[in-house]
Every structure is written in structure tokens, then in C-alpha cells.
Design a protein around this motif. Structure first.
Motif: not given
Lengths: 137, 334
Positions: B309-329
């Protein structure tokens, strides 16, 4: 990743004197490349995958000895293949490959068909038929 | 017959081949540049396709796409050929070598005998350059190797006619025409735009959504598949992310290196900032791999289910971060 943090762990790349190229930033924040000898998490993942393959091969070997499957399945696992890949190499349909796993069917296979499997596994027909394998690891 | 070809090691095979071929013809294009212009970065989760008995996950685009897009966007013409029978494939290769023309080949990794045994899997989308032949051997520049190597005719034939997914069918390619100067600026912008589009695509298995879907699946694996299979699947994710030929963090470091170069070419300081953020994101992917390896090495004291469960959370927060990133890009190059 910072240049000085590029992992230099031991890995099975050593056997081939290989090091892989990594991208990392230097002190000024500029990207550069650094060679890495390996990284533990990667090595563990690879080792697990290899163990899994060996276990599959050993399981198949036991079933060949127990008369539950033919040597073809064992050699398939030994060569890290699955049925789809073996079917592609031999040119047989998947269901035919599966059928050839049955010891009864395997015994009746003509040399013409056995030869195809033998070629894929780098064996001769006699080796394929006379299943004698020392205990694996 | 040996062509005067300089071997540069690279982190990933396709970029490496393209970059090395370009340098051979006097165009100094780095590996990250090829990767960025070719829009190599992608995330794709394909649950119904099994590779090594685990669901397929890719951190990059389909083999061949990087070169195709790079060539199109920089104005290079090239020729690619596939063959039905090994004789004509060999003949074509020999002709090219005799004409002093190094060629890129797609090959199956399982038959490359210069790789350590453990690295030889049935993966058919590897790329290398043949730059000569002598005494029945072909001279090989494999971009992921530190130095050049060679294969016998028989070995190379096997590798070129490997079977299974992405069967290379003797595939060979080489550039045939170059523009006077490469129009890097427009090519870079096109490359970035496509990567943003792909990563933000409203498709469940691709890009950010693909990462989210993977996280969701990971959470269910231990209960649904049992610990053994779950560990095997997780190991596969890490291997696809970090094994030979990624440049680290599932191609994130290479992409960050590309953005840094792009910032200079386009004189756009925003890209430099974004490059730093991409490096940080790459570090988080590496942390994810580290945590995953603890799980399947059973160093983690927590029970399996909560660890997953923890590692899945980690992956989800990566997804959020990349979403913001690619919008900025996307905004940064507008």
C-alpha cells in the motif's frame, strides 16, 4: 542524481567487464555521464527474475521425470521462453506446442517435428529424446 | 573491411545508435537530444501483454519511434528495410559495409553472446551498429557496451532473425540525406509538445493515468496474486525502470539532461528550472525502486499488504508530481 551518488555496487555486470552509463549532475548542476558498476536494487530484481526462471525449469524437470510433461517444456523454460516465443521460433501454433508437452504425444512425434525443437534448443534429436539432466541448481 | 567509426557508449540503445550515426556524419547530437526530439519518454502499462510472466510496462515509446521522429523533425531522410530471408538480409548488410556505410540494426538480445548470461532475455528491440567485417566476423558498436565488440555471421543472423514480440526480421536502417544544418529549435519544441501530450493523454493505460493505474494494481497484487507473484511483478517494474539502457529513473535523468540542453538552444531559462525538477523526480523514481527492492528482498518489517500500500502511494504521488510537471512544461514552450 548527483555525480558522486552514482552507485558503484557489485553486480553481475562484472563478469563481462561491463559498466553502464548513467546521467548525473556535477557540482555546477550540469549534466554529465558517469559509469556505474551496478546498483543493488537492480541486482536484486535481476537475481529474483533469474531465480524465478530456474525454479520454473526445475519444476518442469521434475514433471518430465514424473512423466507429466515432455522434455520440450523443460528446455523451453531453460531457454527463458514461454509458449508464445517457442511457437514463434518453431513455426507451430501455440496449441500444437502445448500438445507436444504431453508425454504420450511427444513419444509419437516424427523426427521432422523433433528436429525443429532440437534446432531451437541447440540440441540433436537424440538429446531431446533421451532426457538425462543432472540436477540443476 | 572496416569503416572508420567512433564508438560512444550510451545509456539507451536506440538513442545511442542514432547519436553515434549522426556523429559519424559530422552532426554532433547528444544522446539526450535524440531522446528528447524523438519524444522517447512515455509511460505505458499493458496488463494484458505478459513479458517474462509479468504485465508489460514500458517507460519509453515503441522501438523505432525515436529515430523516426528525430529524423522527421530535423529533416533527415533515411532508409529502413526488413527482410523475409536471412540471405538477402546479409547481402544488404554486406553491400552497405562495402560502400563504407555503417548501418543500424534491430536485434534480439537473447542471441547477443557478448552480454552476460543473466542479461540475455527474449527482448527483440535492441539496437546496434555494424561498422565492418573481417574473417567472418562482424564488427559491432553496441551503444550500451563500453567498447566495441564482434559477432560471428551465424550469431548475428540469429540475433537479426530472433522471434517473438517485436521480431526484428533483419531490420536495418541508415540515414541517406542530411539538411545543411539541423533545425534544432523547431525540432525540440515539437518533441517536447508530443511528450507532454502523451504523458497527459486522457487514456487509462498511458502516461500519468498509466502510472495511477499501475499504483492501483500494485495495491491489489498481494491479496489477488499472492506474495510470490506480487514480488515478481514488482521486480519486473524495477527492471524495466532501471535495467541496462535507461539512463536512470525510468529515463527521467536523460530527459532532464535533454531539457538542460534545450534551455540553452532555445535560450529559455524556464526549461533549466524544469530540468532541475525532472532530476528531482528521477530521484524519487529511484527511491521507489529502492523501496520496492526492500519489499521483495523481505527487508521490510511491515506486513506485505501495508508495504504494498505504501509503495502504491509513493507511485501515486509521483503521478501527481509529473502531472504538474508536464503542464508546466507545456506552458514553458508556448
Amino acid at each position: 542524481m548527483k555525480k558522486e551518488n552514482v552507485p558503484q555496487d557489485r553486480s553481475n555486470l562484472e563478469s563481462a567487464n561491463g559498466r553502464e552509463l548513467c546521467y548525473a549532475v556535477d557540482k555546477n548542476g550540469r549534466y554529465t555521464t558517469v559509469n556505474s558498476s551496478g546498483w543493488d536494487p537492480k541486482t536484486i530484481a535481476l537475481d529474483n527474475a533469474i531465480k524465478e526462471i530456474n525454479a520454473r525449469a526445475e519444476d518442469a524437470r521434475q514433471r518430465v521425470l514424473g512423466g507429466q510433461t515432455s522434455p520440450i517444456e523443460y528446455y523451453m523454460e531453460l531457454h527463458k521462453m514461454d509458449i508464445g516465443i517457442l511457437a514463434a521460433y518453431t513455426g507451430f501454433w501455440k496449441w500444437r506446442v502445448k500438445r507436444h508437452f504431453k508425454p504420450k504425444i511427444f513419444k509419437r512425434l516424427p523426427d521432422r517435428i523433433l528436429q525443429k525443437y532440437a534446432d531451437v534448443f541447440n540440441l540433436n534429436i537424440a538429446q531431446l529424446k533421451n532426457f538425462e539432466i543432472p540436477h540443476g541448481d | 573491411m572496416e569503416i572508420n567509426f567512433t564508438h560512444h557508449q550510451s545509456a539507451h540503445c536506440e538513442n545511442g545508435v542514432v547519436s553515434n550515426l549522426m556523429r559519424h556524419y559530422g552532426f554532433d547530437v547528444s544522446e539526450p537530444m535524440v531522446f528528447g526530439i524523438g519524444s522517447g519518454l512515455l509511460f505505458c502499462y499493458i496488463p494484458f501483454l505478459k513479458v517474462n510472466h509479468a504485465p508489460a510496462i514500458s517507460y519509453r515509446v515503441m522501438p523505432g519511434f525515436i529515430f523516426k521522429r528525430f529524423a522527421k523533425r530535423t529533416g533527415i531522410t533515411f532508409k529502413r528495410e526488413k527482410f523475409k530471408n536471412p540471405q538477402s538480409a546479409k547481402q544488404k548488410l554486406d553491400e552497405n559495409i562495402d560502400k563504407n556505410n555503417p548501418v543500424g540494426l534491430q536485434v534480439g538480445v537473447y542471441h547477443l553472446e557478448y552480454f552476460p548470461d543473466d542479461y540475455r532475455f527474449h527482448f527483440n528491440a535492441h539496437n546496434l551498429v555494424v561498422y565492418g567485417r573481417e574473417n567472418g566476423n562482424y564488427l559491432i558498436s553496441d551503444p550500451v557496451m563500453e567498447t566495441v565488440t564482434s559477432l560471428t555471421e551465424k550469431q548475428l543472423e540469429k540475433a537479426r532473425f530472433a522471434k517473438g514480440a517485436f521480431a526484428p526480421k533483419g531490420h536495418l536502417y541508415y540515414p541517406t540525406g542530411f539538411p545543411e544544418a539541423l533545425q534544432l529549435e523547431t525540432a525540440i519544441i515539437k518533441g517536447i509538445k508530443q511528450t507532454c501530450r502523451d504523458m497527459l493523454a486522457p487514456v487509462p493505460i498511458v502516461g500519468i493515468n498509466g502510472i495511477r493505474m499501475t499504483a492501483k494494481r500494485i495495491r491489489r497484487w498481494p491479496e489477488k496474486k499472492g506474495t510470490k507473484t506480487a514480488n515478481h511483478y514488482l521486480g519486473q517494474i524495477v527492471r524495466m525502470q532501471e535495467e541496462i539502457g535507461t539512463g536512470g529513473g525510468g529515463f527521467r535523468y536523460i530527459y532532464a539532461a535533454f531539457l538542460q540542453e534545450a534551455a540553452e538552444v532555445l535560450k529559455n531559462p524556464k526549461l533549466k528550472k524544469l530540468s532541475e525538477e525532472m532530476t528531482a523526480i528521477g530521484d524519487s523514481w529511484r527511491d521507489f525502486a529502492l523501496e520496492a527492492s526492500r519489499i521483495y528482498k523481505k527487508r521490510n518489517a511491515k506486513t506485505d499488504i501495508s508495504a504494498y500500500r505504501d509503495i502504491a502511494d509513493r507511485l501515486e504521488s509521483l503521478a501527481d508530481r509529473e502531472k504538474t510537471f508536464f503542464r508546466e512544461l507545456q506552458k514553458a514552450i508556448r
